[in-house]
Motif scaffolding. Structure first.
Motif, mmCIF file in Angstrom:
data_model
loop_
_atom_site.group_PDB
_atom_site.id
_atom_site.type_symbol
_atom_site.label_atom_id
_atom_site.label_comp_id
_atom_site.label_asym_id
_atom_site.label_seq_id
_atom_site.Cartn_x
_atom_site.Cartn_y
_atom_site.Cartn_z
ATOM 1 N N MET A 1 -77.029 -180.310 63.486
ATOM 2 C CA MET A 1 -77.884 -179.385 64.225
ATOM 3 C C MET A 1 -77.890 -178.037 63.514
ATOM 4 O O MET A 1 -76.861 -177.565 63.037
ATOM 5 N N GLN A 2 -79.075 -177.455 63.420
ATOM 6 C CA GLN A 2 -79.224 -176.155 62.773
ATOM 7 C C GLN A 2 -79.390 -175.056 63.810
ATOM 8 O O GLN A 2 -80.094 -175.227 64.811
ATOM 9 N N PHE A 3 -78.752 -173.937 63.537
ATOM 10 C CA PHE A 3 -78.867 -172.761 64.395
ATOM 11 C C PHE A 3 -79.367 -171.590 63.561
ATOM 12 O O PHE A 3 -78.974 -171.426 62.397
ATOM 13 N N GLY A 4 -80.213 -170.775 64.162
ATOM 14 C CA GLY A 4 -80.720 -169.630 63.432
ATOM 15 C C GLY A 4 -81.425 -168.660 64.331
ATOM 16 O O GLY A 4 -81.324 -168.718 65.562
ATOM 17 N N ILE A 5 -82.155 -167.756 63.704
ATOM 18 C CA ILE A 5 -82.884 -166.724 64.431
ATOM 19 C C ILE A 5 -84.322 -166.673 63.934
ATOM 20 O O ILE A 5 -84.620 -167.071 62.808
ATOM 21 N N PHE A 6 -85.203 -166.212 64.803
ATOM 22 C CA PHE A 6 -86.570 -165.943 64.370
ATOM 23 C C PHE A 6 -86.997 -164.565 64.850
ATOM 24 O O PHE A 6 -86.511 -164.063 65.855
ATOM 25 N N SER A 7 -87.866 -163.955 64.076
ATOM 26 C CA SER A 7 -88.333 -162.606 64.377
ATOM 27 C C SER A 7 -89.854 -162.594 64.437
ATOM 28 O O SER A 7 -90.509 -163.242 63.625
ATOM 29 N N VAL A 8 -90.395 -161.842 65.388
ATOM 30 C CA VAL A 8 -91.845 -161.634 65.421
ATOM 31 C C VAL A 8 -92.222 -160.347 64.705
ATOM 32 O O VAL A 8 -93.395 -160.059 64.504
ATOM 33 N N GLY A 9 -91.215 -159.550 64.333
ATOM 34 C CA GLY A 9 -91.473 -158.361 63.529
ATOM 35 C C GLY A 9 -92.224 -157.261 64.241
ATOM 36 O O GLY A 9 -93.000 -156.532 63.613
ATOM 37 N N ASP A 10 -91.994 -157.088 65.543
ATOM 38 C CA ASP A 10 -92.699 -156.042 66.284
ATOM 39 C C ASP A 10 -92.091 -154.668 65.989
ATOM 40 O O ASP A 10 -90.892 -154.522 65.803
ATOM 41 N N VAL A 11 -92.946 -153.672 65.942
ATOM 42 C CA VAL A 11 -92.522 -152.272 65.856
ATOM 43 C C VAL A 11 -92.666 -151.690 67.250
ATOM 44 O O VAL A 11 -93.774 -151.403 67.703
ATOM 45 N N THR A 12 -91.555 -151.547 67.956
ATOM 46 C CA THR A 12 -91.566 -151.151 69.359
ATOM 47 C C THR A 12 -90.661 -149.946 69.559
ATOM 48 O O THR A 12 -89.568 -149.882 68.994
ATOM 49 N N THR A 13 -91.110 -149.015 70.365
ATOM 50 C CA THR A 13 -90.318 -147.831 70.678
ATOM 51 C C THR A 13 -89.081 -148.223 71.479
ATOM 52 O O THR A 13 -89.169 -149.002 72.432
ATOM 53 N N ASP A 14 -87.931 -147.685 71.087
ATOM 54 C CA ASP A 14 -86.700 -147.888 71.846
ATOM 55 C C ASP A 14 -86.821 -147.115 73.154
ATOM 56 O O ASP A 14 -86.894 -145.877 73.139
ATOM 57 N N PRO A 15 -86.880 -147.799 74.302
ATOM 58 C CA PRO A 15 -87.109 -147.093 75.568
ATOM 59 C C PRO A 15 -85.943 -146.197 75.983
ATOM 60 O O PRO A 15 -86.106 -145.332 76.830
ATOM 61 N N THR A 16 -84.788 -146.384 75.384
ATOM 62 C CA THR A 16 -83.630 -145.565 75.765
ATOM 63 C C THR A 16 -83.527 -144.273 74.962
ATOM 64 O O THR A 16 -82.842 -143.338 75.372
ATOM 65 N N THR A 17 -84.197 -144.237 73.803
ATOM 66 C CA THR A 17 -84.133 -143.046 72.953
ATOM 67 C C THR A 17 -85.486 -142.440 72.643
ATOM 68 O O THR A 17 -85.564 -141.293 72.201
ATOM 69 N N GLY A 18 -86.551 -143.212 72.845
ATOM 70 C CA GLY A 18 -87.888 -142.747 72.484
ATOM 71 C C GLY A 18 -88.176 -142.825 70.999
ATOM 72 O O GLY A 18 -89.229 -142.369 70.540
ATOM 73 N N VAL A 19 -87.282 -143.422 70.222
ATOM 74 C CA VAL A 19 -87.444 -143.511 68.770
ATOM 75 C C VAL A 19 -88.242 -144.757 68.407
ATOM 76 O O VAL A 19 -87.948 -145.859 68.891
ATOM 77 N N THR A 20 -89.258 -144.574 67.575
ATOM 78 C CA THR A 20 -90.050 -145.692 67.067
ATOM 79 C C THR A 20 -89.800 -145.827 65.576
ATOM 80 O O THR A 20 -90.032 -144.875 64.829
ATOM 81 N N PRO A 21 -89.320 -146.967 65.108
ATOM 82 C CA PRO A 21 -89.103 -147.112 63.658
ATOM 83 C C PRO A 21 -90.424 -147.110 62.914
ATOM 84 O O PRO A 21 -91.465 -147.503 63.454
ATOM 85 N N SER A 22 -90.398 -146.666 61.674
ATOM 86 C CA SER A 22 -91.580 -146.766 60.827
ATOM 87 C C SER A 22 -91.748 -148.217 60.388
ATOM 88 O O SER A 22 -90.828 -149.043 60.514
ATOM 89 N N GLU A 23 -92.923 -148.540 59.855
ATOM 90 C CA GLU A 23 -93.126 -149.890 59.327
ATOM 91 C C GLU A 23 -92.108 -150.193 58.227
ATOM 92 O O GLU A 23 -91.555 -151.294 58.161
ATOM 93 N N HIS A 24 -91.864 -149.213 57.372
ATOM 94 C CA HIS A 24 -90.894 -149.402 56.295
ATOM 95 C C HIS A 24 -89.515 -149.715 56.856
ATOM 96 O O HIS A 24 -88.846 -150.651 56.389
ATOM 97 N N GLU A 25 -89.092 -148.950 57.852
ATOM 98 C CA GLU A 25 -87.782 -149.180 58.455
ATOM 99 C C GLU A 25 -87.698 -150.559 59.094
ATOM 100 O O GLU A 25 -86.673 -151.240 58.991
#
Length: 362
Positions: A1-25
């Motif tokens: 059995m294989q285990f792993g992770i998948f990402s949708v790659g969303d750029v979303t503002t952190d609701p606890t800090t208000g910080v939004t990463p740049s696309e580069h970040e």
């Protein structure tokens, strides 16, 4: 059995800090997450494909090629390759090239995505989504298996005497998963070819995905690929862990409440009760994940979404540490319960061996 992770790659503002990463970040963070996945002993990293804000992974093979150069064991995959709006010729060539660069550590998940406007952006009609998925994959399947292809269909110009390059590594194409949230036609397609079927298993209740997977298993057997139990199934899932379950709930709640997809809807508690989302202690995640086998039978791949909804990179890496700690337990438990004769998780080596066996038998 294989285990792993998948990402949708969303750029979303952190609701606890208000910080939004740049696309580069965000792009660099996805690479860091992939490298961490190998470090903690996971088998698979998969990236989505999107062509619109707030998402960044518009070129999955570019990212996966970069990750391939910095890893040794990790299987590199997609959580969606848009079979409807990408040219099958380009998919065939891009993923064969990636196969060579990664020494075979590559597979691919075909899907239609969840963004309607992507169709006209690439010159297609969303009303033809299912026919496009069926025809384009039929061509891709042929391009990877025939050195010279003649082709004529509804949705692209004909091909005459065409050879896609490079040819698949060792003459064996990347293993294909067909991913679906809701479409029985895609389960049928996966069964017809004897490919894998991946149920997203995040936003809908268990009984919905039970129907899709049962259909796939039945039709897999109908087309002569083996018993229903030998069908190749993958599941998604989403977890958030802290050593204390209440700490996990308190920390994850603002991210859940403001998430781009399910935010401002059902409560976290209701969503956890009705879907596979598990927020709690590592033991709770182990216990919940083991129930998936009871619902769907033995399966081959379990991927978790862990970097969604604005979670900061530091937190995601901590989550991967937790996941690395529980995966050995999950491996042992799933293996101890596994029925005889169930198919192994697909790898390039196993696909090469199967192809060699077919030649001997022929």
């Amino acid at each position: 059995m294989q285990f792993g992770i998948f990402s949708v790659g969303d750029v979303t503002t952190d609701p606890t800090t208000g910080v939004t990463p740049s696309e580069h970040e965000r792009i660099k963070a996805m690479v860091t997450i992939a490298l961490k996945a190998e470090e903690v002993g996971l088998d698979v990293f998969a990236t989505g494909e999107h062509h619109n804000p707030p998402f960044v992974p518009s070129s999955p093979t570019t990212m996966l090629g970069y990750v391939a150069a910095r890893t040794e064991k990790l299987i590199l995959s997609t959580s969606t390759t848009l079979i409807t709006t990408n040219d099958p010729v380009k998919i065939a060539e891009d993923f064969a090239m990636l196969q060579h660069l990664a020494n075979g550590r590559v597979d691919v998940m075909m899907g239609r995505g969840n963004t309607g406007p992507v169709y006209p952006w690439f010159g297609q009609d969303i009303r033809q989504g299912i026919p496009l998925a069926i025809e384009n994959y039929a061509l891709l399947h042929e391009l990877w298996r025939k050195d010279v292809v003649d082709w004529e269909g509804r949705f692209r110009t004909p091909l005459q005497g065409f050879t896609s390059t490079p040819r698949p590594l060792d003459g064996v194409p990347p293993f294909v998963w067909h991913g679906s949230i809701r479409s029985p036609e895609i389960a049928e397609q996966a069964a017809y070819y004897g490919d894998g079927f991946f149920a997203n298993h995040i936003f809908w209740p268990t009984y919905h995905f039970q129907r899709l997977i049962s259909l796939y298993r039945e039709r897999f057997a109908h087309y002569g690929h083996g018993t229903p139990e030998q069908a190749v199934v993958g599941l998604g899932g989403q977890v958030f862990m802290r050593k204390n379950s209440q700490d996990a709930v308190n920390e994850f709640r603002p991210y859940f409440d403001n998430a781009p997809v399910y935010g401002h809807g059902p409560s976290l508690e209701d969503f956890m009760a009705q879907t596979p989302l598990t927020v709690g202690s590592p033991q709770q995640v182990i216990d919940r994940t083991l129930t998936f086998r009871e619902h769907f039978g033995d399966y081959q791949r379990q991927l978790f979404l862990m970097d969604h909804a604005g979670l900061p990179l530091k937190t995601v890496l901590e989550q991967l540490d937790h996941l690395g700690e529980i995966v050995p337990v999950l491996r042992k438990e799933f293996e101890s319960r596994r029925a005889p004769g169930v198919a192994e998780a697909p790898t390039h080596a196993s696909q090469v061996e199967a192809a060699s066996q077919e030649k001997v038998e022929a």
